[in-house]
Design a protein around this motif. Sequence first.
Motif, PDB file in Angstrom:
ATOM      1  N   LEU A 295       0.867  -1.176   0.000  1.00  0.00           N
ATOM      2  CA  LEU A 295       0.000   0.000   0.000  1.00  0.00           C
ATOM      3  C   LEU A 295       0.902   1.224   0.000  1.00  0.00           C
ATOM      4  N   VAL A 296       0.771   2.067  -1.037  1.00  0.00           N
ATOM      5  CA  VAL A 296       1.632   3.239  -1.165  1.00  0.00           C
ATOM      6  C   VAL A 296       0.835   4.499  -0.851  1.00  0.00           C
ATOM      7  N   LEU A 297       1.298   5.239   0.143  1.00  0.00           N
ATOM      8  CA  LEU A 297       0.758   6.550   0.473  1.00  0.00           C
ATOM      9  C   LEU A 297       1.833   7.579   0.121  1.00  0.00           C
ATOM     10  N   ASP A 298       1.551   8.394  -0.858  1.00  0.00           N
ATOM     11  CA  ASP A 298       2.539   9.339  -1.368  1.00  0.00           C
ATOM     12  C   ASP A 298       2.276  10.727  -0.798  1.00  0.00           C
TER      13      ASP A 298
ATOM     14  N   TYR B  12       7.947   6.083  10.386  1.00  0.00           N
ATOM     15  CA  TYR B  12       8.814   6.152   9.201  1.00  0.00           C
ATOM     16  C   TYR B  12       9.489   7.521   9.193  1.00  0.00           C
ATOM     17  N   GLN B  13      10.759   7.525   8.783  1.00  0.00           N
ATOM     18  CA  GLN B  13      11.489   8.789   8.681  1.00  0.00           C
ATOM     19  C   GLN B  13      12.481   8.720   7.524  1.00  0.00           C
ATOM     20  N   TRP B  14      12.543   9.832   6.801  1.00  0.00           N
ATOM     21  CA  TRP B  14      13.527   9.931   5.714  1.00  0.00           C
ATOM     22  C   TRP B  14      14.141  11.325   5.687  1.00  0.00           C
ATOM     23  N   ILE B  15      15.465  11.352   5.651  1.00  0.00           N
ATOM     24  CA  ILE B  15      16.230  12.580   5.467  1.00  0.00           C
ATOM     25  C   ILE B  15      16.966  12.425   4.149  1.00  0.00           C
ATOM     26  N   PRO B  16      16.788  13.364   3.206  1.00  0.00           N
ATOM     27  CA  PRO B  16      17.446  13.233   1.904  1.00  0.00           C
ATOM     28  C   PRO B  16      18.929  12.906   2.027  1.00  0.00           C
ATOM     29  N   HIS B  17      19.386  12.041   1.114  1.00  0.00           N
ATOM     30  CA  HIS B  17      20.757  11.546   1.062  1.00  0.00           C
ATOM     31  C   HIS B  17      21.040  10.509   2.157  1.00  0.00           C
ATOM     32  N   ASN B  18      19.977  10.056   2.833  1.00  0.00           N
ATOM     33  CA  ASN B  18      20.100   8.996   3.832  1.00  0.00           C
ATOM     34  C   ASN B  18      19.072   7.914   3.522  1.00  0.00           C
ATOM     35  N   LYS B  19      19.315   6.722   4.057  1.00  0.00           N
ATOM     36  CA  LYS B  19      18.370   5.620   3.859  1.00  0.00           C
ATOM     37  C   LYS B  19      17.161   5.818   4.767  1.00  0.00           C
ATOM     38  N   PRO B  20      15.946   5.559   4.252  1.00  0.00           N
ATOM     39  CA  PRO B  20      14.751   5.663   5.099  1.00  0.00           C
ATOM     40  C   PRO B  20      14.807   4.679   6.262  1.00  0.00           C
ATOM     41  N   GLN B  21      14.053   5.001   7.322  1.00  0.00           N
ATOM     42  CA  GLN B  21      13.993   4.142   8.509  1.00  0.00           C
ATOM     43  C   GLN B  21      12.535   3.863   8.852  1.00  0.00           C
ATOM     44  N   ASP B  22      12.271   2.649   9.327  1.00  0.00           N
ATOM     45  CA  ASP B  22      10.934   2.309   9.811  1.00  0.00           C
ATOM     46  C   ASP B  22      11.000   1.997  11.298  1.00  0.00           C
TER      47      ASP B  22
ATOM     48  N   TYR C  57      11.577   1.583  -1.864  1.00  0.00           N
ATOM     49  CA  TYR C  57      10.588   2.143  -2.784  1.00  0.00           C
ATOM     50  C   TYR C  57      10.941   3.587  -3.135  1.00  0.00           C
ATOM     51  N   VAL C  58      10.933   3.902  -4.424  1.00  0.00           N
ATOM     52  CA  VAL C  58      11.252   5.243  -4.921  1.00  0.00           C
ATOM     53  C   VAL C  58      10.047   5.771  -5.683  1.00  0.00           C
ATOM     54  N   VAL C  59       9.534   6.908  -5.274  1.00  0.00           N
ATOM     55  CA  VAL C  59       8.365   7.489  -5.913  1.00  0.00           C
ATOM     56  C   VAL C  59       8.742   8.556  -6.925  1.00  0.00           C
ATOM     57  N   SER C  60       9.967   9.074  -6.820  1.00  0.00           N
ATOM     58  CA  SER C  60      10.423  10.140  -7.713  1.00  0.00           C
ATOM     59  C   SER C  60      11.935  10.077  -7.833  1.00  0.00           C
ATOM     60  N   GLU C  61      12.452  10.529  -8.947  1.00  0.00           N
ATOM     61  CA  GLU C  61      13.897  10.565  -9.139  1.00  0.00           C
ATOM     62  C   GLU C  61      14.530  11.800  -8.503  1.00  0.00           C
TER      63      GLU C  61
ATOM     64  N   LEU D  92       5.226   6.400   1.744  1.00  0.00           N
ATOM     65  CA  LEU D  92       5.200   5.283   2.685  1.00  0.00           C
ATOM     66  C   LEU D  92       4.658   4.069   1.947  1.00  0.00           C
ATOM     67  N   ALA D  93       5.493   3.046   1.756  1.00  0.00           N
ATOM     68  CA  ALA D  93       5.106   1.838   1.021  1.00  0.00           C
ATOM     69  C   ALA D  93       4.992   0.681   2.010  1.00  0.00           C
ATOM     70  N   ILE D  94       3.776   0.389   2.429  1.00  0.00           N
ATOM     71  CA  ILE D  94       3.519  -0.638   3.447  1.00  0.00           C
ATOM     72  C   ILE D  94       3.363  -1.995   2.763  1.00  0.00           C
ATOM     73  N   LEU D  95       4.126  -2.965   3.220  1.00  0.00           N
ATOM     74  CA  LEU D  95       4.087  -4.300   2.628  1.00  0.00           C
ATOM     75  C   LEU D  95       2.888  -5.093   3.157  1.00  0.00           C
ATOM     76  N   THR D  96       2.138  -5.690   2.243  1.00  0.00           N
ATOM     77  CA  THR D  96       0.993  -6.552   2.552  1.00  0.00           C
ATOM     78  C   THR D  96       0.160  -5.993   3.704  1.00  0.00           C
ATOM     79  N   PRO D  97      -0.569  -4.896   3.496  1.00  0.00           N
ATOM     80  CA  PRO D  97      -1.344  -4.275   4.581  1.00  0.00           C
ATOM     81  C   PRO D  97      -2.429  -5.201   5.118  1.00  0.00           C
ATOM     82  N   THR D  98      -2.543  -5.224   6.428  1.00  0.00           N
ATOM     83  CA  THR D  98      -3.552  -6.034   7.108  1.00  0.00           C
ATOM     84  C   THR D  98      -4.385  -5.155   8.035  1.00  0.00           C
ATOM     85  N   THR D  99      -5.413  -5.746   8.621  1.00  0.00           N
ATOM     86  CA  THR D  99      -6.440  -4.957   9.314  1.00  0.00           C
ATOM     87  C   THR D  99      -5.908  -4.096  10.451  1.00  0.00           C
TER      88      THR D  99
END
Length: 316
Positions: free
Chosen positions: A94-97, A124-134, A146-150, A159-166
């Motif tokens: 599930l991708v929330l952009d 989730y946290q992302w700082i440009p030029h660094n790897k995202p953290q969950d 997951y990359v949404v833009s170049e 936020l790309a959530i793998l196999t979303p569940t209830t």
Amino acid sequence: MVMYDFAVRDEAVGSVSITSATQPASLYTVYFNKPDQIDRFIGPSASSQRSFINPVSDNGNSRLDESINTGSRELEVVSIEGPSVVVNGSASQLVLDCVYHLTEFDKASLVVKWYFNRQPYPVYQWIPHNKPQDFGLLKGRVNLDYVVSEDEYSKHRALAILTPTTELSGEYTCWISSFENEDYKRKDVIVYAPASEVSLSYHKPGADRVVVSCRAGRVFPAPDIAIYRSSPAADRRSVLEGARVDSRHFSELGYFNISIELEAFDFELDAETMFECVLTIPDTEYRVQEKILYLPGLAAVTAPVIQLNLHKIEEA
């Protein structure tokens, strides 16, 4: 009166007072005697900091025609794009952009964070030029590649959530900040589980009355259920009042069981009465219905079980 300090390359040279009774607080024209020394203008907060280039001469002084932002929001979350409704376990991710606008002044200090259900700590946290953290509930459940833009300042904003569940149903907040400003937006997401079965039946506790029952199991979130009656002859449909609804939440299993039961006397019904059970999940297009024909004097009947392929999925 708003006081601003301005800095020069060699030394601090003082302060400037800005007053305006007629202009908006976000726009001023500032004059300096020695523009060649000015490095940058620093307002009362980081949101007013601006760089100045190419000053223009005006009456012997140097004028810097620069809009000084003392309150307007330049870093802005425009929207959160993505589905609002997802079926439990049906999607690989599930991708929330988090779509935002930022200025050059925001890039060096940009931070993107996602929060769940307004909890104080990000998931989730992302700082440009660094790897995202969950973190927390989403630890190990986010596609960090997951990359949404170049664009270097947008590529991991989603936020790309793998196999979303209830258990991931809830409110998601995208919060972005820089030394200059901050902004956020929220979005509700429902991850629902369709009922594993829906059954409709009736029995006669006496010769002159009937009890109609409808049951649904393993559904999430809490559904709505109702029993309607209609008459083929009169071509009308109405909800039956006075029904008893029993809804039970099995929180450790993550689903609800629900049932509805209604008793009616034969003299209140038509010669042919169609009972209809309708199960829905609020804020989705999920809807299951089953019908059963009742003729006074007939023995108890159970309608066939409704299977999963009868539900509808909303695509937001």
